[in-house]
Design a protein around this motif. Structure first.
Motif, PDB file in Angstrom:
ATOM      1  N   GLY A 450      21.722  14.290  -8.363  1.00  0.00           N
ATOM      2  CA  GLY A 450      21.555  13.430  -7.191  1.00  0.00           C
ATOM      3  C   GLY A 450      20.997  12.088  -7.614  1.00  0.00           C
ATOM      4  N   ILE A 451      20.907  11.165  -6.658  1.00  0.00           N
ATOM      5  CA  ILE A 451      20.439   9.809  -6.965  1.00  0.00           C
ATOM      6  C   ILE A 451      19.525   9.319  -5.842  1.00  0.00           C
ATOM      7  N   PHE A 452      18.410   8.690  -6.226  1.00  0.00           N
ATOM      8  CA  PHE A 452      17.603   7.873  -5.312  1.00  0.00           C
ATOM      9  C   PHE A 452      18.044   6.424  -5.495  1.00  0.00           C
ATOM     10  N   ASP A 453      18.600   5.804  -4.468  1.00  0.00           N
ATOM     11  CA  ASP A 453      18.957   4.377  -4.497  1.00  0.00           C
ATOM     12  C   ASP A 453      17.841   3.626  -3.782  1.00  0.00           C
ATOM     13  N   ILE A 454      16.985   2.973  -4.564  1.00  0.00           N
ATOM     14  CA  ILE A 454      15.766   2.347  -4.042  1.00  0.00           C
ATOM     15  C   ILE A 454      15.963   0.844  -3.944  1.00  0.00           C
ATOM     16  N   SER A 455      15.846   0.301  -2.742  1.00  0.00           N
ATOM     17  CA  SER A 455      15.964  -1.149  -2.537  1.00  0.00           C
ATOM     18  C   SER A 455      14.570  -1.751  -2.454  1.00  0.00           C
ATOM     19  N   ILE A 456      14.331  -2.802  -3.264  1.00  0.00           N
ATOM     20  CA  ILE A 456      13.029  -3.481  -3.225  1.00  0.00           C
ATOM     21  C   ILE A 456      13.184  -4.927  -2.733  1.00  0.00           C
ATOM     22  N   GLY A 457      14.291  -5.174  -2.022  1.00  0.00           N
ATOM     23  CA  GLY A 457      14.499  -6.478  -1.388  1.00  0.00           C
ATOM     24  C   GLY A 457      14.598  -7.615  -2.385  1.00  0.00           C
ATOM     25  N   GLN A 458      13.888  -8.709  -2.101  1.00  0.00           N
ATOM     26  CA  GLN A 458      13.952  -9.903  -2.947  1.00  0.00           C
ATOM     27  C   GLN A 458      13.101  -9.767  -4.213  1.00  0.00           C
ATOM     28  N   HIS A 459      12.224  -8.765  -4.244  1.00  0.00           N
ATOM     29  CA  HIS A 459      11.367  -8.583  -5.428  1.00  0.00           C
ATOM     30  C   HIS A 459      12.207  -8.146  -6.621  1.00  0.00           C
ATOM     31  N   LYS A 460      11.929  -8.756  -7.782  1.00  0.00           N
ATOM     32  CA  LYS A 460      12.642  -8.310  -8.991  1.00  0.00           C
ATOM     33  C   LYS A 460      12.022  -7.038  -9.554  1.00  0.00           C
ATOM     34  N   LYS A 461      10.741  -6.829  -9.255  1.00  0.00           N
ATOM     35  CA  LYS A 461      10.087  -5.589  -9.665  1.00  0.00           C
ATOM     36  C   LYS A 461       8.934  -5.298  -8.720  1.00  0.00           C
ATOM     37  N   LEU A 462       8.484  -4.058  -8.726  1.00  0.00           N
ATOM     38  CA  LEU A 462       7.379  -3.659  -7.867  1.00  0.00           C
ATOM     39  C   LEU A 462       6.046  -4.071  -8.479  1.00  0.00           C
ATOM     40  N   PRO A 463       5.010  -4.280  -7.652  1.00  0.00           N
ATOM     41  CA  PRO A 463       3.657  -4.502  -8.192  1.00  0.00           C
ATOM     42  C   PRO A 463       3.259  -3.305  -9.066  1.00  0.00           C
ATOM     43  N   PRO A 464       2.418  -3.516 -10.079  1.00  0.00           N
ATOM     44  CA  PRO A 464       2.086  -2.457 -11.059  1.00  0.00           C
ATOM     45  C   PRO A 464       1.650  -1.127 -10.425  1.00  0.00           C
ATOM     46  N   GLU A 465       0.759  -1.183  -9.420  1.00  0.00           N
ATOM     47  CA  GLU A 465       0.259   0.058  -8.826  1.00  0.00           C
ATOM     48  C   GLU A 465       1.369   0.800  -8.082  1.00  0.00           C
ATOM     49  N   GLU A 466       2.240   0.041  -7.395  1.00  0.00           N
ATOM     50  CA  GLU A 466       3.354   0.666  -6.682  1.00  0.00           C
ATOM     51  C   GLU A 466       4.374   1.252  -7.670  1.00  0.00           C
ATOM     52  N   GLN A 467       4.600   0.525  -8.776  1.00  0.00           N
ATOM     53  CA  GLN A 467       5.516   1.037  -9.794  1.00  0.00           C
ATOM     54  C   GLN A 467       4.993   2.348 -10.380  1.00  0.00           C
ATOM     55  N   LYS A 468       3.677   2.409 -10.555  1.00  0.00           N
ATOM     56  CA  LYS A 468       3.049   3.626 -11.088  1.00  0.00           C
ATOM     57  C   LYS A 468       3.236   4.794 -10.114  1.00  0.00           C
TER      58      LYS A 468
END
Length: 525
Positions: A450-468
């Motif tokens: 299966g796949i999680f397709d995660i959209s983070i909008g205009q952000h190129k990457k998530l903030p460090p804590e959210e990425q963790k």
């Protein structure tokens, strides 16, 4: 790395805005710097050769199994196989056979009770026998295959019958693989297989068929801990049978079939005295015919329901179910069980996904949406992606009971999802300025489940804590899915860590996610 994995790794490394000259310099750098020693190359070749050899052996033994399984029932009788193998090499291998059988029964505890060999158990048995002989194991396997092949004879008519039946049973599995999480196509495939076989090999008897599954008796436990709920039946019987509930203290032979774990055949229902007739409007003089009730077993041979057939609508009173017909109906039960548990597995995976997303959303406000897909076979040996869950930026979820099917050639803007499936690696992309992270869920062989397709909008990457937090969620979801798949293997008994898992039913597979989260927390303390 496979080719798709290497391409995806490079694609993620260079990103989207890199110039062509830079790509060429990177390519030249890798060509110049990547070196493989002679030992590494030999080791890699040996690995490839071993994998190819094991695949060929598996194919060889599956072909042998099918040749022996002339009724297409999905298993072989252990006593019959042992009796034939006792004559291998003129009977000189009886000690090896005895040791191999002991090891086999130790690995598959249910074998001593039911005496049925699945294709996997059959392969394991022959490999255990070969390992007990001195000399080259591959040669012994080849000799065993040749010996067993010559011990089974099928006429042309039997071969055609077996081939047709195998195709109908495969249709049941295909219905499960292409239906999302709906059981309706599986029920239809089961009844179609029964009617096709009745028409081709069963004297064209007119039958009624029905499937009933065991469930906990919560309303009237004094009538027994479990009841049988009739979840599917042939069309003519639906007004009388569908959704009916059979209790232990009612007339009928279904619970006897469940308790004994064996088919019960009633050749003349009018003389039996303990048959439950759902259609009370049927006149007494028309309550004549055959009844066959077969237990449905899971992979560990526990009964979870029944398949019933009767000929009450057939005008010919002299019809009977022949042995080869009953054996095929056991094969239908086996095929239905595989299909049913495949869909249960998918539902459990989706339950894990729902629980994981519930945990994730309060901790990652930068995520705009998550779409969850399952991979399923498509047309012409291609695959399709089934959109199963969509989650918006508030965490509100929509579960698609009739999933949207995505095919590669029709979804060029979603090609990153298919690249993720091909490579089984994380895939990054941007569509009209919206950044996506596609993350695969793997099966036990690291193919994409299966796949999680995660959209983070205009952000190129998530903030460090959210990425963790995202990485933690993905790790626990994968661990929970692997546990679900591991439990589906026939030799594996479930391992419960939390008490909630012992009392939870299939709808609470999400508890596994919290179990792994708790285990990691314990390890960190």
């Amino acid at each position: 790395l496979t080719l798709p994995q290497f391409v995806q790794l490079m694609d993620n490394f260079v990103g989207e805005d890199i110039s062509l000259p830079t790509v060429k310099r990177l390519t030249a750098f890798i060509k110049g710097e990547y070196k493989q020693t002679k030992e590494e190359k030999m080791k890699q070749l040996e690995k490839v050769h071993h994998m190819s050899h094991m695949a060929q052996r598996k194919q060889l033994l599956e072909t042998l199994f099918e040749k022996w399984d002339s009724s297409a029932c999905g298993f072989l009788d252990l006593k019959e196989v042992v009796a034939v193998l006792s004559r291998f090499k003129g009977g000189t291998g009886k000690v090896a056979l005895k040791k191999a059988k002991e090891q086999l029964c130790s690995r598959y505890p249910q074998l001593s009770r039911v005496g049925k060999l699945s294709p996997k158990a059959f392969q394991t048995f022959l490999e255990l026998i070969a390992s007990e002989f001195t000399g080259n194991e591959d040669e012994t396997i080849d000799n065993l295959v040749r010996f067993l092949t010559t011990r089974v004879e099928k006429s042309h008519t039997e071969s055609l019958q077996s081939s047709a039946r195998r195709k109908w049973l495969q249709d049941i599995q295909q219905a499960a693989e292409t239906s999302g999480t709906s059981m309706e196509p599986v029920y239809k495939a089961v009844f179609k297989a029964l009617s096709q076989d009745m028409e081709a090999h069963g004297d064209n008897k007119k039958i009624s068929a029905y499937i009933a599954l065991l469930e906990e008796n919560q309303l009237s436990p004094e009538q027994g801990q479990a009841v049988l709920r009739y979840v599917a039946c042939t069309a003519d019987d639906a007004p009388y049978v569908l959704n009916q509930v059979l209790h232990r203290d009612m007339k009928g032979v279904s619970f006897a079939a469940i308790d004994q774990g064996q088919p019960i055949y009633v050749p003349r229902v009018q003389f039996h005295g303990n048959i439950h007739f759902w259609n009370s409007d049927r006149p007494e003089e028309e309550r004549k015919g055959l009844l066959l009730v077969l237990p449905l077993h899971d992979a560990r041979w526990r009964v979870f329901g029944i398949l019933g057939l009767d000929t009450l609508q057939d005008q010919c009173e002299k019809s009977i179910f022949l042995a080869h017909e009953i054996t095929f109906y056991e094969g239908v039960c086996h095929a239905f069980s595989k299909a049913y548990h495949h869909i249960c597995m998918r539902e459990n995976v989706l339950q894990v996904a729902v629980t994981a997303l519930d945990w994730l959303y309060p901790r990652t406000p930068s995520i705009h949406s998550v779409t969850t897909y399952l991979v399923a076979p498509g047309k012409d040996k291609n695959y399709a992606l089934y959109k199963m869950i969509t989650t918006d930026n508030t965490g509100r979820k929509e579960i698609h009971r009739s999933p949207v099917v995505l095919l590669r050639e029709e979804n060029l803007l979603r090609d990153y999802l298919f690249k993720c499936t091909d490579s089984s690696e994380v895939t990054l992309t941007s569509i009209h300025g919206e950044h996506h992270i596609a993350v695969p869920l793997h099966d036990l062989s690291r193919q994409t489940l299966g796949i999680f397709d995660i959209s983070i909008g205009q952000h190129k990457k998530l903030p460090p804590e959210e990425q963790k937090n995202l990485q933690k969620m993905l790790k626990m979801a994968q661990a929970a899915c692997s546990e679900i798949l591991q439990r589906a293997l026939e030799e594996t008994e479930p391992t419960h860590v939390l008490e909630a898992e012992r009392v939870a039913d299939a709808r609470h597979a999400g508890i596994l996610f919290h179990r792994f989260m708790l285990q990691e927390l314990r390890e960190c303390v």
